[in-house]
Motif scaffolding. Structure first.
Motif, PDB file in Angstrom:
ATOM      1  N   ALA A  35       5.377   7.394   8.071  1.00  0.00           N
ATOM      2  CA  ALA A  35       6.851   6.925   7.672  1.00  0.00           C
ATOM      3  C   ALA A  35       7.468   6.142   8.381  1.00  0.00           C
ATOM      4  O   ALA A  35       8.024   5.201   8.221  1.00  0.00           O
ATOM      5  CB  ALA A  35       7.835   8.389   7.439  1.00  0.00           C
ATOM      6  N   SER A  38       6.626   2.740   7.487  1.00  0.00           N
ATOM      7  CA  SER A  38       6.936   2.497   6.138  1.00  0.00           C
ATOM      8  C   SER A  38       7.208   0.834   5.737  1.00  0.00           C
ATOM      9  O   SER A  38       8.108   0.272   6.540  1.00  0.00           O
ATOM     10  CB  SER A  38       8.045   3.339   5.349  1.00  0.00           C
ATOM     11  OG  SER A  38       8.119   2.920   4.077  1.00  0.00           O
ATOM     12  N   TRP A  69       0.321   7.106   4.109  1.00  0.00           N
ATOM     13  CA  TRP A  69       0.979   5.752   4.050  1.00  0.00           C
ATOM     14  C   TRP A  69       0.617   4.703   2.738  1.00  0.00           C
ATOM     15  O   TRP A  69       1.611   4.374   2.032  1.00  0.00           O
ATOM     16  CB  TRP A  69       0.456   4.868   5.343  1.00  0.00           C
ATOM     17  CG  TRP A  69       1.280   3.499   5.402  1.00  0.00           C
ATOM     18  CD1 TRP A  69       2.314   3.147   6.190  1.00  0.00           C
ATOM     19  CD2 TRP A  69       0.893   2.403   4.706  1.00  0.00           C
ATOM     20  NE1 TRP A  69       2.644   2.014   5.927  1.00  0.00           N
ATOM     21  CE2 TRP A  69       1.863   1.159   4.940  1.00  0.00           C
ATOM     22  CE3 TRP A  69      -0.178   1.669   3.641  1.00  0.00           C
ATOM     23  CZ2 TRP A  69       1.966  -0.050   4.559  1.00  0.00           C
ATOM     24  CZ3 TRP A  69      -0.039   0.452   3.114  1.00  0.00           C
ATOM     25  CH2 TRP A  69       0.631  -0.504   3.656  1.00  0.00           C
ATOM     26  N   THR A  72       2.538   6.088  -0.167  1.00  0.00           N
ATOM     27  CA  THR A  72       4.173   5.865  -0.245  1.00  0.00           C
ATOM     28  C   THR A  72       4.620   4.559   0.080  1.00  0.00           C
ATOM     29  O   THR A  72       5.684   4.259  -0.043  1.00  0.00           O
ATOM     30  CB  THR A  72       4.951   6.849   1.041  1.00  0.00           C
ATOM     31  OG1 THR A  72       4.066   6.451   2.143  1.00  0.00           O
ATOM     32  CG2 THR A  72       4.647   8.222   0.695  1.00  0.00           C
ATOM     33  N   ASN A  73       3.529   3.518   0.025  1.00  0.00           N
ATOM     34  CA  ASN A  73       3.918   2.232  -0.112  1.00  0.00           C
ATOM     35  C   ASN A  73       3.427   1.316  -1.042  1.00  0.00           C
ATOM     36  O   ASN A  73       3.704   0.217  -1.074  1.00  0.00           O
ATOM     37  CB  ASN A  73       3.278   1.731   1.419  1.00  0.00           C
ATOM     38  CG  ASN A  73       4.394   2.199   2.548  1.00  0.00           C
ATOM     39  OD1 ASN A  73       5.459   1.594   2.954  1.00  0.00           O
ATOM     40  ND2 ASN A  73       4.059   3.277   3.213  1.00  0.00           N
TER      41      ASN A  73
END
Length: 337
Positions: A35, A38, A69, A72-73
């Protein structure tokens, strides 16, 4: 074909594991690091890998930070998926040409990914492998078939999906970064990606993973007795919620069933944790109407059996609902006699 031979050798000589092997590991720090970085650039993968993994003590935590990672990216690029699907279909009867095209196309997919942080499943799997390799973690790309309620397969279907297997502590594990990242929503003005990170496909249980992932090289299923492709496509639709709760639909083995009026059907589930009877239902859709039924429920060890008697003729979409989420779907045709 060379890469398939290598994969067979590796999987055939090294044991495989389950996520429960790491139940003692707290992934809070790994997720927090993911996070923290990010939005980080993909232009320097060694630096990104170092930032994600340098302060983590174990390979599984390092891989977790990498996986979280990526999930979420990176945006799922539906247009890239459509182009890939069309090309695969065109070359489906020429395995040598398909393999050559895959080898030449993957770098192009990766180049687009590095520039725009958008990709299809091949790019997700490729990025996971590259970052893991930079962290000295052995990771492979697996090509095969993904099956969902909207991805209907038959014996003539072409491969449509890619995911990964990763070696941790001498064992192999399964994961699907594409399906962890979110979903494609089809709307009137075109498809859009809806980010919604899902943890259930991280080091997924092989017995459950095979319900909606079938590898071209069957050894990559990480199962001693995997189903045939025919058994795979005939099985019930299993949703991601089953992965989150570790619920395994066992019986019936086929999605489509035919019975007669007043006959009962038993649905057998196994689970890591006991399934609460009061939170378990059958949602029956027929003729445009939908009704929730409380089945007769019995337990036998870690197995839960749901029994329902169909007292009216018709065609039923039967959804198994646990804790307000649908985990599997069957289709049952009830004849008068």
């Amino acid at each position: 074909m060379r890469c398939i031979t290598i994969l067979l050798f590796l999987v055939g000589t090294i044991v495989y594991g389950q996520r429960s092997d790491f139940e003692h590991i707290d992934f809070t720090k790994a997720d927090s690091i993911a996070a923290h970085y990010s939005g980080a650039s993909l232009k320097n993968l060694p630096v990104l890998t170092h930032n994600l993994t340098a302060n983590l003590p174990t390979d599984v935590e390092k891989f977790r930070a990498i996986y979280t990672w990526v999930g979420t990216n990176i945006e799922n690029d539906y247009s890239s998926y459509v182009k890939t699907r069309k090309k695969r279909k065109k070359l489906s009867e020429n395995q040598e040409a398909l393999t050559a095209w895959n080898n030449s196309f993957t770098p192009k997919v990766f180049e687009n990914l590095l520039k725009h942080k958008k990709t299809a499943c091949t790019g997700y799997a490729y990025l996971i492998r590259e970052l893991a390799s930079l962290a000295d973690i052995n990771c492979k790309i697996v090509n095969g078939y993904g099956r969902t309620a909207t991805l209907i397969l038959d014996e003539n279907s072409i491969p449509n999906h890619s995911w990964n297997i990763v070696e941790l502590n001498g064992k192999w594990y399964l994961c699907d970064p594409t399906w962890s990242a979110g979903k494609i929503v089809i709307e009137e003005d075109g498809p859009r990606f809806e980010p919604d990170y899902f943890d259930g496909y991280f080091l997924a249980e092989p017995e459950l993973f095979i319900r909606n992932h079938y590898p071209l090289e069957i050894s990559a299923s990480l199962l001693e007795n995997p189903p045939t492709f025919e058994e795979f496509i005939e099985g019930p639709v299993v949703y991601k919620e089953a992965f989150g709760a570790s619920i395994f639909p066992i019986v019936p083995k086929k999605m489509y069933l035919e019975i007669v009026k007043n006959e009962s059907v038993s649905f057998k589930l196994t689970s890591a944790q006991p399934i609460e009877k009061e939170n378990t239902f059958l949602l029956l859709n027929t003729g445009g109407s939908s009704k929730e039924h409380q089945p007769k429920i019995t337990r036998n060890g870690n197995a839960t059996i749901l029994q329902h008697t169909f007292d009216k003729a018709g065609r039923y979409d039967v959804h198994i609902k646990v804790n307000d989420t649908i985990i599997a779907t069957y289709v049952i045709k009830v004849k008068r006699k």
